[in-house]
Every structure is written in structure tokens, then in C-alpha cells.
Design a protein around this motif. Sequence first.
Motif, PDB file in Angstrom:
ATOM      1  N   ASP A  66      35.861   4.642   5.913  1.00 55.80           N
ATOM      2  CA  ASP A  66      35.300   4.123   4.662  1.00 55.80           C
ATOM      3  C   ASP A  66      36.444   3.604   3.817  1.00 55.80           C
ATOM      4  O   ASP A  66      37.280   4.364   3.344  1.00 55.80           O
ATOM      5  CB  ASP A  66      34.573   5.267   3.927  1.00 55.80           C
ATOM      6  N   ARG A  98      36.329   2.268   0.994  1.00 54.64           N
ATOM      7  CA  ARG A  98      36.194   2.426  -0.458  1.00 54.64           C
ATOM      8  C   ARG A  98      37.141   3.516  -0.936  1.00 54.64           C
ATOM      9  O   ARG A  98      37.414   4.460  -0.192  1.00 54.64           O
ATOM     10  CB  ARG A  98      34.763   2.830  -0.822  1.00 54.64           C
ATOM     11  N   ALA A 144      38.497   6.831  -2.786  1.00 51.72           N
ATOM     12  CA  ALA A 144      37.886   8.145  -2.967  1.00 51.72           C
ATOM     13  C   ALA A 144      37.231   8.220  -4.333  1.00 51.72           C
ATOM     14  O   ALA A 144      37.711   7.623  -5.287  1.00 51.72           O
ATOM     15  CB  ALA A 144      38.961   9.212  -2.863  1.00 51.72           C
ATOM     16  N   PRO A 145      36.109   8.923  -4.414  1.00 47.97           N
ATOM     17  CA  PRO A 145      35.441   9.031  -5.705  1.00 47.97           C
ATOM     18  C   PRO A 145      36.283   9.828  -6.687  1.00 47.97           C
ATOM     19  O   PRO A 145      37.068  10.680  -6.278  1.00 47.97           O
ATOM     20  CB  PRO A 145      34.162   9.796  -5.360  1.00 47.97           C
ATOM     21  N   THR A 205      36.229  12.474  -8.514  1.00 49.08           N
ATOM     22  CA  THR A 205      35.445  13.677  -8.772  1.00 49.08           C
ATOM     23  C   THR A 205      36.325  14.813  -9.256  1.00 49.08           C
ATOM     24  O   THR A 205      35.841  15.797  -9.766  1.00 49.08           O
ATOM     25  CB  THR A 205      34.727  14.131  -7.490  1.00 49.08           C
ATOM     26  N   ASP A 237      28.634  -0.876  -9.071  1.00 46.98           N
ATOM     27  CA  ASP A 237      28.492   0.568  -9.216  1.00 46.98           C
ATOM     28  C   ASP A 237      29.854   1.242  -9.364  1.00 46.98           C
ATOM     29  O   ASP A 237      30.044   2.130 -10.179  1.00 46.98           O
ATOM     30  CB  ASP A 237      27.750   1.162  -8.015  1.00 46.98           C
ATOM     31  N   LEU A 256      31.365   0.396 -12.711  1.00 47.50           N
ATOM     32  CA  LEU A 256      30.740   1.178 -13.784  1.00 47.50           C
ATOM     33  C   LEU A 256      31.244   2.610 -13.782  1.00 47.50           C
ATOM     34  O   LEU A 256      31.479   3.207 -14.815  1.00 47.50           O
ATOM     35  CB  LEU A 256      29.220   1.173 -13.627  1.00 47.50           C
ATOM     36  N   ARG A 257      31.397   3.128 -12.574  1.00 45.13           N
ATOM     37  CA  ARG A 257      31.847   4.516 -12.470  1.00 45.13           C
ATOM     38  C   ARG A 257      33.239   4.675 -13.094  1.00 45.13           C
ATOM     39  O   ARG A 257      33.498   5.614 -13.841  1.00 45.13           O
ATOM     40  CB  ARG A 257      31.865   4.926 -10.989  1.00 45.13           C
ATOM     41  N   GLN A 317      18.436  -0.305  -4.116  1.00 44.40           N
ATOM     42  CA  GLN A 317      18.272   0.207  -2.769  1.00 44.40           C
ATOM     43  C   GLN A 317      18.760  -0.791  -1.720  1.00 44.40           C
ATOM     44  O   GLN A 317      19.384  -0.437  -0.773  1.00 44.40           O
ATOM     45  CB  GLN A 317      16.806   0.524  -2.496  1.00 44.40           C
ATOM     46  N   ARG A 363      22.506  -0.982  -0.675  1.00 47.69           N
ATOM     47  CA  ARG A 363      23.175   0.127   0.030  1.00 47.69           C
ATOM     48  C   ARG A 363      23.471  -0.255   1.467  1.00 47.69           C
ATOM     49  O   ARG A 363      22.646  -0.820   2.124  1.00 47.69           O
ATOM     50  CB  ARG A 363      22.271   1.372   0.006  1.00 47.69           C
ATOM     51  N   MET A 408      32.804  13.618   0.876  1.00 44.62           N
ATOM     52  CA  MET A 408      33.588  12.460   0.464  1.00 44.62           C
ATOM     53  C   MET A 408      35.084  12.690   0.682  1.00 44.62           C
ATOM     54  O   MET A 408      35.842  11.748   0.820  1.00 44.62           O
ATOM     55  CB  MET A 408      33.320  12.149  -1.006  1.00 44.62           C
ATOM     56  N   ARG A 460      29.830   7.842   8.136  1.00 42.16           N
ATOM     57  CA  ARG A 460      30.875   6.814   8.126  1.00 42.16           C
ATOM     58  C   ARG A 460      31.211   6.331   6.721  1.00 42.16           C
ATOM     59  O   ARG A 460      32.343   5.965   6.444  1.00 42.16           O
ATOM     60  CB  ARG A 460      30.436   5.615   8.976  1.00 42.16           C
ATOM     61  N   LYS A 461      30.220   6.268   5.865  1.00 42.72           N
ATOM     62  CA  LYS A 461      30.469   5.718   4.530  1.00 42.72           C
ATOM     63  C   LYS A 461      29.971   6.647   3.422  1.00 42.72           C
ATOM     64  O   LYS A 461      29.096   6.279   2.640  1.00 42.72           O
ATOM     65  CB  LYS A 461      29.792   4.348   4.406  1.00 42.72           C
ATOM     66  N   ARG A 519      31.250   7.384   0.805  1.00 44.24           N
ATOM     67  CA  ARG A 519      31.591   6.965  -0.558  1.00 44.24           C
ATOM     68  C   ARG A 519      30.648   5.916  -1.118  1.00 44.24           C
ATOM     69  O   ARG A 519      30.824   5.452  -2.248  1.00 44.24           O
ATOM     70  CB  ARG A 519      33.023   6.462  -0.596  1.00 44.24           C
ATOM     71  N   ASP A 562      26.961   7.340  -5.037  1.00 46.46           N
ATOM     72  CA  ASP A 562      27.509   7.424  -6.394  1.00 46.46           C
ATOM     73  C   ASP A 562      27.326   8.854  -6.905  1.00 46.46           C
ATOM     74  O   ASP A 562      26.197   9.302  -7.095  1.00 46.46           O
ATOM     75  CB  ASP A 562      26.740   6.441  -7.295  1.00 46.46           C
ATOM     76  N   PRO A 563      28.406   9.562  -7.096  1.00 47.16           N
ATOM     77  CA  PRO A 563      28.292  10.994  -7.451  1.00 47.16           C
ATOM     78  C   PRO A 563      27.541  11.242  -8.757  1.00 47.16           C
ATOM     79  O   PRO A 563      27.168  12.372  -9.035  1.00 47.16           O
ATOM     80  CB  PRO A 563      29.743  11.454  -7.591  1.00 47.16           C
ATOM     81  N   ARG A 564      27.341  10.205  -9.542  1.00 47.45           N
ATOM     82  CA  ARG A 564      26.589  10.439 -10.786  1.00 47.45           C
ATOM     83  C   ARG A 564      25.098  10.577 -10.518  1.00 47.45           C
ATOM     84  O   ARG A 564      24.344  11.067 -11.339  1.00 47.45           O
ATOM     85  CB  ARG A 564      26.810   9.288 -11.773  1.00 47.45           C
ATOM     86  N   ALA A 595      16.324   7.016  -0.383  1.00 51.65           N
ATOM     87  CA  ALA A 595      16.327   5.566  -0.555  1.00 51.65           C
ATOM     88  C   ALA A 595      16.957   4.891   0.664  1.00 51.65           C
ATOM     89  O   ALA A 595      16.478   3.864   1.147  1.00 51.65           O
ATOM     90  CB  ALA A 595      17.073   5.179  -1.827  1.00 51.65           C
ATOM     91  N   ASN A 627      14.999   2.397   3.185  1.00 53.97           N
ATOM     92  CA  ASN A 627      15.494   1.071   3.562  1.00 53.97           C
ATOM     93  C   ASN A 627      15.569   0.922   5.080  1.00 53.97           C
ATOM     94  O   ASN A 627      15.252  -0.131   5.619  1.00 53.97           O
ATOM     95  CB  ASN A 627      16.875   0.831   2.955  1.00 53.97           C
TER      96      ASN A 627
END
Lengths: 432, 190
Positions: free
Chosen positions: A73, A75, A77-78, A80, A332, A335-336, A429, A432, B7, B52-53, B55, B58-60, B69, B73
Motif C-alpha cells: 500500500d 499510501r 501511514a495513517p 493515528t 479524503d 481532509l484527514r 463508495q 474505494r 494499518m 493489501r490496502k 490504508r 479512513d480511521p475517522r 460499503a 461495491n
Amino acid sequence: MDCQTARDHFSRYLDRRLLPDARSALDAHLGGCAACQQEWKLYGRVFAAVSELTEEPELRSFVAPREAPGELDRRPAPITSISWRRVRAASAVVVLLAISHVIVFEFARGIDESPGSVGEFRADAFRGAGLAPATFKRRLSDHVDATNLLARQIAYLPDDASDEAKGIVEAQLQALDTRDLKVDFERNEPQLGVLAGTARLYLDSWHQLAAGLKDDLKFSKAPTLVVTMRDRVTNSKLVHVLRPARVVLASEPTGLSWREPAQATRLFSGENFGVSPVVRSYLAAHEKLLQADYLDAARAFEGFSQRYPGSRLLPLSRYLQAESYRRVGLADHALRVASQLSFGRPAPVILNNDPLGTLVFVARRSVQLVGFANDAVMPGTETRGMFQSFAAPVSLQWTVEMREFGMSHGRGGGIRMVVRTTRRPGAQQRQR
Amino acid sequence: MLMVRLMDGDRDAFDGLFERYSGRLRSFMFRFVGDREVAEDLTQEVFLKLYRKPRSFDPRGRFITWIFAVARNACIDWLRLRKLPVVPVGAGGDGDDPTLEPAALAAYAPNETAVHHELQKRMQEVLGRLSDKLREVFVLCAVQGMSYEDAATVIGCPVKTVSSRLSRARDQFFQSFKKYLDASRRRGGQ
């Protein structure tokens, strides 16, 4: 209540979702109608049975890929591990510090130009002979964004900011002089088409805007700022015509004074950057942004923020990280990150013409617009489609409530703006 | 939070999530697409995506609505891409022979295997006749017991829409089921 209406209510009745009046009416009807009562009993039984239905437990076990979870991934890391409250408290202090040391206002080069060194302030960013219309448009766009950022920077200055801090901002304002840009404009005007009128309007009114901003710096800036920004910049509507600029704001105290011409040159040339590992790390991320490697830039800024949570560059790092995400449409994520920004005072928002400002605004969900005059946003109005240029499934609608506040403290009061964000149906949705 | 640990690359956290949610998700997808094998594959697909993904979450937000969801999909994509009709499970064979007595339903208890099996079969048959939009709300709320608010988040529509669709879906389901019960009663009387 007739039988049909009673039966139409069954589903909500079953889920206890009927309003008290409707529930009482239905109760009364069921009490007096044997047919409906029987129907309701069966209805209840059927759906009780349905809700009890379970699948047999056997399930194929998951065949995990060779790599560790999330290893591929790309992206970042979040975020957190950082307490939002801590960031907010820290950034309120840090931003004020950082702002008072804002030294460089930097403009990225156009894509078709050779890359420059990091931190280089292009004093001639808006100069050039015989520019192609596309290049001119980009520079004009950069100019609009730079002015926006500067205006926001002025708004963030604390009321008791030092003269030096104010002077630095003023110097930046001077560096944005439009004289050369005007020359380029006149050379290119025939090729600019519909943009020409807007560009002329902007260039003609820019000095007035700069004068207003200078006044804001000298005096009580807040009440006029919103009006100035909106009327002079937002109304230019350039953002709808021009591509987003790549304007970068960098900040780190260097001990140099803008008042000394030689030192000021060094400040703006960025020669003095890279003196500490912290700055080096920041600039490494910054360079990726300059080179339009937005995803890499976002990751590098994330790395910086994780490594140096105490740096005064943290808010800028977060800001540019959010901006990097925004550029590639990762709304997203943007925004985070933006939600962690805190400016310690009500953030003025340049509606329509300030994507990242709006982003922060959205993340915070509400903001106080300081000042009385705000005729662009009428109380009670709703507007949509603000993020059309955002290339993300976010649409924003806002309502404005007139609510006076601060009147008793002799500060002029203001308008509280309440914002609600919505997504385009189904967009969340599907992406994603 | 398992998701936060995932994550960070924690394999155990993934196993925990799989154990906790895979059954519910598979059940939801089975009701949605009407094919047990496909639902099984889609469940694997959803969890592979999560693996795999991680992340992309969104943790919020809430994990449960997010994963549903994603599952929804996956179902919609499958239904759309394969352009296959929803095939009712149990259609054909003994499926045309209603044997479930209204009395059996009245005395229904989850452990009564035969009644359970029959009801499962009938339900999937009736579900197959509902439109996709009604079916997804029905499965989420009436079968999975999800709140209107969560279902609205999963589907991406207002809560009111969920409420009205659920009402319509239940009505269609109920009418259809009643026909079957009547037929069953007539047979029983013969």
C-alpha cells in the motif's frame, strides 16, 4: 387510520421508527381491526424469522498473499499515533511562532521549465520576455495563489506581531509587484482569448489589493481583510480559468534580517536553507512538491512530521502534505491531514478561490468570518459545487446564519458561518 | 483497534478482523448476489483488498460501514460486469413444492433445521425478485439488523430513503411470502 395506511406503517413500526402520533394512531387501529391485527402478527413473525436467519459458519479460510498486510500500500501511514488535541495545542503555539518567522515565499517553476534548486526564490518568477500564453497563464495563476496565501498569512499574524514579522510580509508583498507581469500580459493579450478581460481586471486591481493588505498589516486588519480578499481576489474568478498554481510557502527562522538588503537577498534566495537536519528533511519533501511528485511529497511530509513532531515547520509540513494530496485528488487524505491543522484563531476563508483554505475550513466544519460586510455570501443561502476544481467526490454546501458575537467587547462583532459538507451521491463508495 | 493495528502491518489484527466480520459479510453478499460460491469468492476479494490496502480506510469513519460499503461495491460490480441475473438459490427441483405450513412458521425457532432450511430457500427466492436497490436495504436492515443510519452510510443515501426502501422491500417480500404460505396451506388442505 385506514387499513392500507396502517399496513404501510408496519415496517417502521417494527423498527420503532414511527413518530409518537403515528404510533398511537396505529396502536388504536390495531386495537379495533382484527384483520390488521392478524396481518401484523404474521408480519412480525415473518420478519422475526428473517432476522434470525444465519449462514452456516463454514467459510473458506483466507489465503493470505506472501507480503505482509499493507506492505504494497503506497499510501502513507495513517496519522493515528498523534493525539489531535496535542497537535492542536502544539500547532497553535507553533504556528504563531512560525508565522512570525515566515521568510520565504516561493514559487515553483512551470512544468516545461528546467527544475531549479530547492528553496530558490524566483524573484523573476513573473518576468520574462515573449512568454507563451500557457506560461503566462500559469504565472498569472501562481500570482493569484501567491496573493491568496499572503493574504491568509497576514490574517494569521497575531495582533501583537512584531514589526519585523510584519515587515517580512510586506517585503513579500512588494516582491509580488505586477509590473513585469503586466508587460507580459500586454505581449500576450491577443492570444489570451476570454481570459484577457479577467487578467486585466486582476492586474489593474492588484495594487489596490496590496495597499489594502498593507493597511491591514499596519492597523486593525481583521475587519477589512475578508472583504478585501473576497472582492479583489475571489471576484477575479481566475481560479475557474487557470490551472492551480504550485506555490510553496517555506518557513524557518535563520537569524537573517530582511531589513538588510544583502541579508534579505540571501533570505529570498534560499541560500541559507539546509543548515539543519530538520530543515534538510523538510526541504527534501518540499523538493518533491516542486517537482510535482505529489504522492512522494505527501509521504515525505508525513515522514517529516513523524520524525520532528516538535518542529515549528510541522504545521507547514501538514499544510503542504494536505496540499499534495489535494493536487492528486485524494480528497479524503487531504481532509484527514488538514483536519489536524489549527491556526489558533478563526481562519478567514477565501471562498471559491482557495482550495486548501477551504479544505481546512471543511475539515474544521465551522469557522468564524470576522467582519460585518460579507455580501458575497447571503445569510440563509446555500451554494453547491464549490469543489468543482477539486477533482474529488466532495461537494460542499454551506448555509450562513447571521449571529452576532463579540459585540459587548467592542470588537465589532461578526458572522458565524455554519458549514455542512456532503458528498456527491454514491461517490464515496465508488471511489474505494 | 484492530484496524489501526492492521494499518501498521499487524497480521494478527487482520486475522481478528477476518474472524469477526467475514461471516457477516459473506452472508450479506450471498443474499445480495444470490450465489453462495460467488459470495464466497467476493468475501475473499474484499478481504484481499483489505489486506493489501488497509490504508484506504479512513480511521475517522466506522469500520463496519466501510467494509460493508466495500462489499456492496464488490457485489454491484459483480452483478454489473457479469450481467448475470440473480439466480434464486433453490429454484427448480424441490423448490417448487411448498411444504412449509403456516403453523410451522408460527412455531418457528432457529434450531428447527427443516423449517430454517425452508425459510432460507424461500427467502432467497423472494429476494431474487426484489430490485437491487430494495434488496440491498432489505439485506442490510431486515436480515443483518443494521441501523437505518449505518445502512444509509453504506449505500450512500439519506436515512429517509433507507426507511422508505425498506418499507417497500418488506412489503414486497411479505406479499410474496404470503402467496407462498397460502399455496402451502391449500396443499396441506388437499
